[in-house]
Structure formats: structure tokens, C-alpha cells
Design an enzyme around this catalytic site. Structure first.
Site, PDB file in Angstrom:
ATOM      1  N   HIS A  51       0.847  -1.200   0.000  1.00 41.50           N
ATOM      2  CA  HIS A  51       0.000   0.000   0.000  1.00 41.50           C
ATOM      3  C   HIS A  51       0.887   1.257   0.000  1.00 41.50           C
ATOM      4  CE1 HIS A  51      -4.018  -1.806   0.388  1.00 41.50           C
ATOM      5  NE2 HIS A  51      -3.358  -2.792   0.949  1.00 41.50           N
ATOM      6  N   TYR A 319       4.061  -4.285   9.974  1.00 44.34           N
ATOM      7  CA  TYR A 319       4.003  -2.831   9.827  1.00 44.34           C
ATOM      8  C   TYR A 319       5.179  -2.170  10.528  1.00 44.34           C
ATOM      9  CZ  TYR A 319      -0.912  -3.524   8.388  1.00 44.34           C
ATOM     10  OH  TYR A 319      -2.069  -3.918   7.761  1.00 44.34           O
TER      11      TYR A 319
END
Length: 328
Positions: A51, A319
Site C-alpha cells: 500500500h 508494519y
């Protein structure tokens, strides 16, 4: 695996022909996952491993009267609170065309600024369910994709993986390109727990539904659009008329799995309106703003808790690795 060329399945089936790098024995699953993403999408300094292309906006969240009845979270009590959101395209390619099938699923991440000065994060995307159930399986899915380029013999590693993991072959088809980032439904594929004032615990999944309604483009129409049509359109749109999303909680019933994101709950499960997210402006320097933003699925507040879904921690770990590397 089906040869349909859409969504997440396409993203994987069109992987680079080079093999994934050897995964060091001492590397964590999260580190291995980011390493394989860097193989699939290339290394782009300062960008997210997945993303990578996105836009940052700001707005507010106003809770519904029903929300406070089902959770004691401060988010659902009192006046509206500020919220920062990031819309995004899939893959780790910062220049991916917004209308490409590979850009699905589009993502919506939210950071709520709570009244006590703390923050709460929610991370969603347009998939109705996830292709795998654990972090290890996601790493292996990406690795199989990296080993399954056009010259690979059949059945490829990806085809073998999909045969053993049915959701990996179908999840991508549940996400389509919208006419606007403000006209897509975003789902929380992971289960969380709402806790009310009496201590009652209710498993649920987030869902953000555009008040204006979802509007999906045909693949051939999406492919004709300008490469940046989604990212360029959202700013002027919300400056003229703020985009609103209903934040819903889909409630689990006894027997509904909370530890497997590949298994969506039936559509007839009750949903509770938790409130409205209003997106009113894109930040002046989105590229700079997103560098400092880290959205963590376990960054919650009292009254909302993680479930037994193992993907939550897997996402948190991945992440963190991605953020550390892009911050160097």
C-alpha cells in the site's frame, strides 16, 4: 488457481520472475514477509512495503447513540473527535495506476484523536475476507508468488499454494476499483471485541460504508482512467462536499469464527451503526505527512480489544518492520 486477472489474485499471479531471496533462519516472520514484498514490488526508499501509494486526509468522527450502549470506549461518548485517514492502493509500487487490477484492494486506515490525548487506529481494505489466516501463511503466499513467474512450470508454487488454501484463489475477486475513494466500502477482515460498561464482550468486525453509496467501475473502464485518477480526485471532491462513511460493527453470533480472517460471517449478521466518519480535506503535503504515519491494528482504547485472530499481531509486526526500514 483461477486464471482470472483481478484484484489480489492478479497481484500475485503477475509476480516478478525472480525467485524470492533465501529467508534467513534468524529472521522473524515479519522480516521475511517484508523481504518478499521487496522482491515482488521492488525496493522504494521511504515508501511502505505494501500500500505504498496513498493520500492523507483529515476530518472528524461523530459517534451514534447506539455506540455507547455496546462499548464503553471514550470514542463513542461525547462530541466529535478529529480523525486522520489514509486512502491507498495495493502493492508496494508507489507509481501503480489507480485503475489497475493490481491496485485492488484499496485501503482505508484511520487514526482517531481521542479526548484524553491518546489515539486509536483502525486498518481496513476493500476485501471481504483475507486470502490466508496467519502471518506465516501470508509470507508463504508471497513467497509462492515470487517463485511463480510466466516461465515457471505448472503447477506453479502459487497454484499449489492456492489448491491448499482456497481463500487465496478467491479473496482478490471481492475487491473492485471504485469511481472514487469516497465511493468504496472498506472492511475490517479481522475480528475485535467490543466491551460495554457492564463488561459484556461482543466480537465484531469493522465496516466503513460510504453514505453516498458504493460505485464500482467495470475493469475495462477503470483501465482507461488516468493513472492517478483516484488520488487526484479525492481532494477536490471533499473540499467541495465532505465524504461521509458510516462506521458499522458487524456482530458475531455464537459459533462464528473470530480467529480466521478467511471466513466472512454471514451477511445476515446484525450490524450496529457506531457513528459517522466525515472526510473534509486532503492535507497540504500528503507525501510528507504519510512518512510519519504508522497505523497499528492493536492500537486501541479501553472498550475495544483484540480478538484471538493471529493476523492482528502478524500485521502489527510487519508494519513495524516496514516503518523502521522506510524511516532509515
Amino acid at each position: 488457481m483461477p486464471r482470472s486477472r483481478s484484484g489480489f489474485a492478479l497481484l500475485l499471479s503477475t509476480a516478478l520472475t525472480v525467485a524470492a531471496p533465501a529467508l534467513a533462519q534468524e529472521a522473524s516472520t515479519a522480516e521475511q514477509t517484508i523481504d518478499v514484498m521487496n522482491t515482488l514490488f521492488g525496493k522504494h526508499p521511504g515508501a511502505r512495503a505494501n500500500h505504498a501509494k496513498g493520500v492523507v486526509a483529515e476530518g472528524s468522527f461523530t459517534p451514534s447513540p447506539e455506540a455507547a450502549k455496546i462499548s464503553k470506549a471514550s470514542l463513542f461518548r461525547g462530541p466529535a473527535v478529529p480523525v486522520t485517514v489514509r486512502f491507498s492502493d495495493a502493492t508496494g509500487v508507489p507509481t501503480i495506476p489507480d485503475g489497475a487490477a493490481d491496485a485492488n484492494p484499496h485501503g482505508l486506515a484511520l487514526k482517531f484523536k481521542l479526548s484524553d490525548g491518546s489515539e486509536m487506529d483502525v486498518v481496513t481494505n476493500a476485501l471481504k475476507y483475507f486470502p490466508v489466516a496467519t502471518g506465516e501463511e501470508f509470507r508463504d503466499l508471497l513467497k509462492a508468488a515470487a517463485e511463480s513467474g510466466p516461465t515457471a512450470a505448472h503447477p506453479t508454487a502459487l497454484e499449489r499454494f492456492a489448491a491448499a488454501h482456497p481463500a487465496a484463489a478467491t479473496a482478490g475477486g471481492t475487491a473492485k476499483t471504485p469511481s472514487s475513494l469516497a465511493r468504496q466500502t472498506y472492511n475490517g477482515v479481522n475480528a475485535f471485541i467490543l466491551v460495554d460498561a457492564a463488561g459484556k464482550r461482543q466480537p465484531f468486525r469493522f465496516r466503513f460504508v460510504p453514505v453516498e453509496g458504493e460505485e464500482i467501475l467495470a475493469p475495462e473502464e477503470a483501465a482507461k482512467r488516468d493513472p492517478n485518477f483516484l488520488m487526484a480526485e479525492i481532494g477536490p471532491r471533499v473540499a467541495k462536499t465532505p465524504a461521509k462513511f458510516r462506521m458499522l460493527a458487524q456482530l458475531a453470533e455464537p459459533g462464528d469464527p473470530t480467529n480466521d480472517a478467511t471466513k466472512p460471517w454471514p451477511d445476515d449478521r446484525r450490524t450496529v451503526d457506531l457513528g459517522t466518519v466525515t472526510v473534509s480535506k486532503v492535507v497540504p503535503d500528503s507525501a510528507e505527512a504519510e512518512k510519519a504515519l504508522l497505523f497499528m491494528p492493536n492500537n486501541l482504547t479501553d472498550g475495544i480489544e483484540v480478538s484471538d485472530d493471529p493476523l492482528i499481531d502478524a500485521r502489527v509486526q510487519a508494519y513495524a518492520v516496514s516503518f523502521s526500514r522506510r524511516s532509515q
